[in-house]
Write an enzyme that holds these catalytic residues in place. Structure first.
Site, PDB file in Angstrom:
ATOM      1  N   GLU A 159       3.113  -4.608 -10.626  1.00 61.32           N
ATOM      2  CA  GLU A 159       4.049  -5.211  -9.648  1.00 61.32           C
ATOM      3  C   GLU A 159       4.310  -6.886 -10.156  1.00 61.32           C
ATOM      4  O   GLU A 159       3.259  -7.312 -10.690  1.00 61.32           O
ATOM      5  CB  GLU A 159       3.431  -5.405  -8.092  1.00 61.32           C
ATOM      6  CG  GLU A 159       3.614  -3.969  -7.440  1.00 61.32           C
ATOM      7  CD  GLU A 159       3.024  -4.167  -5.994  1.00 61.32           C
ATOM      8  OE1 GLU A 159       3.268  -3.106  -5.394  1.00 61.32           O
ATOM      9  OE2 GLU A 159       2.244  -5.101  -5.724  1.00 61.32           O
ATOM     10  N   ARG A 178      -8.319   2.452   8.257  1.00 60.38           N
ATOM     11  CA  ARG A 178      -9.633   2.312   8.765  1.00 60.38           C
ATOM     12  C   ARG A 178      -9.831   0.896   9.610  1.00 60.38           C
ATOM     13  O   ARG A 178      -9.055   0.004   9.710  1.00 60.38           O
ATOM     14  CB  ARG A 178     -10.487   2.326   7.513  1.00 60.38           C
ATOM     15  CG  ARG A 178     -10.355   1.322   6.461  1.00 60.38           C
ATOM     16  CD  ARG A 178     -11.357   1.179   5.478  1.00 60.38           C
ATOM     17  NE  ARG A 178     -11.034   0.449   4.356  1.00 60.38           N
ATOM     18  CZ  ARG A 178     -11.074  -0.662   4.203  1.00 60.38           C
ATOM     19  NH1 ARG A 178     -11.599  -1.396   5.196  1.00 60.38           N
ATOM     20  NH2 ARG A 178     -10.584  -1.530   2.986  1.00 60.38           N
ATOM     21  N   HIS A 183     -10.753 -10.803  -6.116  1.00 61.21           N
ATOM     22  CA  HIS A 183      -9.822 -10.110  -5.373  1.00 61.21           C
ATOM     23  C   HIS A 183     -10.424  -9.726  -4.301  1.00 61.21           C
ATOM     24  O   HIS A 183     -10.030  -8.715  -3.475  1.00 61.21           O
ATOM     25  CB  HIS A 183      -9.176  -9.272  -6.291  1.00 61.21           C
ATOM     26  CG  HIS A 183      -8.302  -9.513  -7.348  1.00 61.21           C
ATOM     27  ND1 HIS A 183      -7.130 -10.289  -7.489  1.00 61.21           N
ATOM     28  CD2 HIS A 183      -8.780  -9.331  -8.525  1.00 61.21           C
ATOM     29  CE1 HIS A 183      -6.755 -10.517  -8.739  1.00 61.21           C
ATOM     30  NE2 HIS A 183      -7.974  -9.985  -9.433  1.00 61.21           N
TER      31      HIS A 183
END
Length: 694
Positions: free
Chosen positions: A220, A313, A255
């Site tokens: 992306e 979740r 990250h």
């Protein structure tokens, strides 16, 4: 006209809509470990629900393994992923439901399906929703169809490296390479140029294979000044879906998030409402049920936001939402899983949103060394006092061992204030009270981060740490009182428990020292000092000591050690100093004035000579216990400084070990698949090259 007939009709309609075979959940197996297992246990206990916990061999002595009288050993370290065994245990223990926590099996659609087949309630979304949102490529197609904006990129099945490289060049660098079944920052790399794209692609695929058993990636456009904003959504079986505010999780390393807050700072109210709506649209598009988080990339430059992924979740950072909404999200999970409707409407949720909350993740890691994870025994642990606005979610106690098998998070510190400024002030105070001795932690880094002017102002982005690296990693001078308190603590411990065999003891090990008034000098190694610190001490009366450090002299320090707490009180002529000093061999951990200092007792010159020369610069060693995933060099190969040598894995994280200098590889000591301890040599260099390149 009376409104009573209308109200009665509406009530009747509501009962009809919500008529269901709902069954209360009376017993839950918690298929997870650590703080989330304890978190679920607390909610279950408060509502009279019995829990069964599971643990592995490395976790046998852990707190969560003792949180319930019903606790079953799964076996080896990776057994938290053994879904069939967990289902057998749940059935054998008579559990109505399984709560997967986060990580492990929480986003495994096959496990959710198997639970349903065995008549066990999976406390989470339906398998179809997990499957739809678990594939990053497919989920973006669904979101586009639902009108949720997505980042431009390639999300298709073609995984040919040359094809992906072409796609990357067409969309323009930098690009983000991301595992389609990823999460938690795993299998994610940024390529800033065509030249480095192949290496970043291989690294992302390798980590994805290791973490998820699938190396499919998407590529992306990478937004250069992004914020990470996510929305907590909740849906039930009746088509109701609410957004419980948003969280800003922009400040990250590797990250992965380290600090989160709610609400997001400096966010336009209209954009906030729109991002909530888009998150609800995303959940409804896949027939979602239960707790979920819709994550968006927010472009600081343009004000646009794009769908990134949906985590099907409960999130690690869910407590900040609980703080500002007053909602127990775990209890809501149980209610929805048992077939009940959501307790609140969107309007009711918004009406009770109040205040500001932060969560800081306490990790066993070394920020100064690129945030590499650490492990070891928690020699000393002191947490802030818990209140209604200060919360600690932890899975470890003092004396527990942090192993290399699992994530290095020790705890989560959550605070709430009436405003962001008040909440941030509370966070800084609570961090000052947090003490961990043993493994390296990020606590001091979090203190620096929370005091940074741009963070205080709310000017956050995912590149915050590299952008402000120099300010966040400034070397700070150690106060002289720290050295003084360290030496006083050593002396007091030796007076209490003399050791004739220790050359550093007051008895001197038979080399000339005697107890009492004799003057002595100790050397301390400080990572912030280029040379050892000489501390001269002389007893000048009962519990009175004079200490000289360079040109600084502290005369007649009155010393008191509290028996109950172990704290060392030093009454100096200019101030009172309170310290907690923890010793582990030659290592010293000093907690003083809300800060932690790490020192080492330096060896005397004569002892260094006896031990022989230290290892030279002709080798690279493992910084922690780890598994060798890949070797990127060959014997005889000429390498440059910072060139990748070996890729290792520890605590579910990949780390690239780079060359400290130019040189020639003499020997690759450990190859792919080898499991090694910390300090073990991985690569040897030719000695001559090491010297010339150092």
């Amino acid at each position: 006209m009376s409104v009573r007939p209308f109200l009665a009709a509406r009530s009747s309609l509501r009962r009809a809509l919500y008529s269901t075979d709902a069954k209360p959940i009376r017993s839950i197996l918690i298929a997870n470990r650590g703080e989330i297992a304890l978190r679920v246990t607390r909610t279950a206990a408060s509502h009279g629900i019995r829990t069964t916990t599971v643990y592995t061999d490395p976790d046998a002595l852990s707190e969560h393994a003792h949180a319930s009288p019903y606790s079953i050993n799964l076996g080896p370290a990776n057994a938290y992923l053994d879904g069939e065994k967990i289902i057998r245990i749940a059935k054998g223990e008579g559990c109505d439901a399984v709560h997967p926590g986060y990580g492990f099996l929480s986003e495994n659609s096959k496990f959710a399906q198997r639970c349903a087949e065995e008549g066990i309630v999976f406390i989470g979304p339906p398998p179809s929703a997990i499957e739809s949102m678990g594939n990053k490529s497919a989920s973006k197609d669904i979101m586009t169809a639902a009108g949720v904006p997505c980042v431009p990129g390639y999300h298709g099945p073609n995984q040919d490296p040359k094809f992906l490289a072409t796609q990357a060049e067409e969309m323009g660098f930098p690009v983000l390479i991301k595992a389609v079944k990823g999460g938690g920052g795993k299998g994610m790399r940024i390529a800033t140029s065509a030249a480095e794209f192949p290496a970043m692609l291989e690294s992302a695929k390798s980590e994805s294979r290791s973490s998820f058993g699938d190396d499919t990636v998407l590529v992306e456009r990478y937004i250069t000044t992004p914020r990470h904003i996510e929305v907590q959504v909740f849906a039930d079986k009746f088509g109701n879906c609410v957004a419980l505010g948003e969280r800003d999780c922009s400040v990250q390393r590797r990250h992965q998030k380290i600090i989160e807050e709610s609400p997001a700072p400096l966010l336009d109210p209209e954009i906030r409402k729109d991002i909530w709506k888009k998150a609800r649209d995303a959940a409804l598009a896949v027939g979602y049920e239960g707790a979920g988080t819709v994550e968006f990339i927010f472009d600081n430059d343009s004000g646009e936001f794009f769908f990134m992924e949906m985590n099907t979740r409960l999130q690690v950072e869910h407590p900040v939402t609980e703080m500002v909404t007053g909602v127990d999200l775990v209890y809501w999970q149980v209610l929805v899983a048992s077939g009940q409707p959501l307790p609140l409407t969107q309007e009711q949720v918004e009406a009770q949103l109040n205040g500001h909350a932060f969560e800081a993740r306490i990790y066993a890691e070394n920020p100064e060394k690129g945030f590499i994870p650490d492990s070891g025994k928690l020699l000393h642990l002191q947490t802030p006092t818990a209140t209604s606005t200060v919360r600690i979610d932890s899975g470890f106690r003092q004396g527990d061992e942090l192993t290399t098998f699992y994530d290095p998070m020790i705890a989560k510190l959550i605070v709430k204030g009436e405003t962001r400024e008040v909440a941030l002030a509370k966070l800084r105070l609570a961090l000052n009270d947090y003490q961990v001795a043993g493994p390296s932690t990020n606590i001091e880094f979090l203190k620096t981060l929370a005091a940074h002017p741009d963070f205080i102002a709310g000017n956050v982005e995912t590149g915050f740490i590299p952008k402000h690296h120099d300010e966040l990693f400034t070397v700070k001078e150690t106060p002289a009182e720290v050295y003084s308190q360290a030496v006083l603590a050593i002396i007091l411990s030796e007076i209490t428990i003399p050791s004739p065999s220790d050359p550093f003891s007051a008895l001197g090990g038979g080399i000339g020292f005697t107890r009492g008034l004799q003057r002595r000098t100790m050397l301390l190694d400080d990572p912030n000092s280029p040379k050892p610190i000489a501390v001269e001490l002389e007893q000048c009366g009962k519990d009175l000591y004079t200490i000289t450090i360079g040109e600084i002299t502290f005369p007649a320090i009155k010393v008191v050690q509290e028996k109950a707490t172990g704290k060392l009180l030093g009454y100096y002529s200019h101030t009172r100093v309170e310290s907690m000093v923890v010793r582990d061999g030659d290592k010293l951990f000093i907690f003083q004035n809300g800060k932690q200092f790490r020192l080492n007792i330096a060896q005397p010159a004569w002892l260094e000579k006896l031990r022989g020369p230290k290892e030279g610069t002709n080798s690279v060693v493992a910084p922690m216990p780890c598994k060798v995933l890949r070797v990127d060099v060959q014997e005889g190969e000429t390498v440059k400084k910072d060139q990748a040598l070996v890729v290792i894995e520890s605590m579910k994280m990949e780390t690239v070990i780079r060359s400290p200098h130019d040189g020639v590889v003499k020997k690759v000591v450990h190859g792919e698949g080898d499991v090694v301890k910390a300090g073990v040599t991985l690569v040897l260099f030719e000695e001559a090259e090491a010297k010339s390149g150092a």
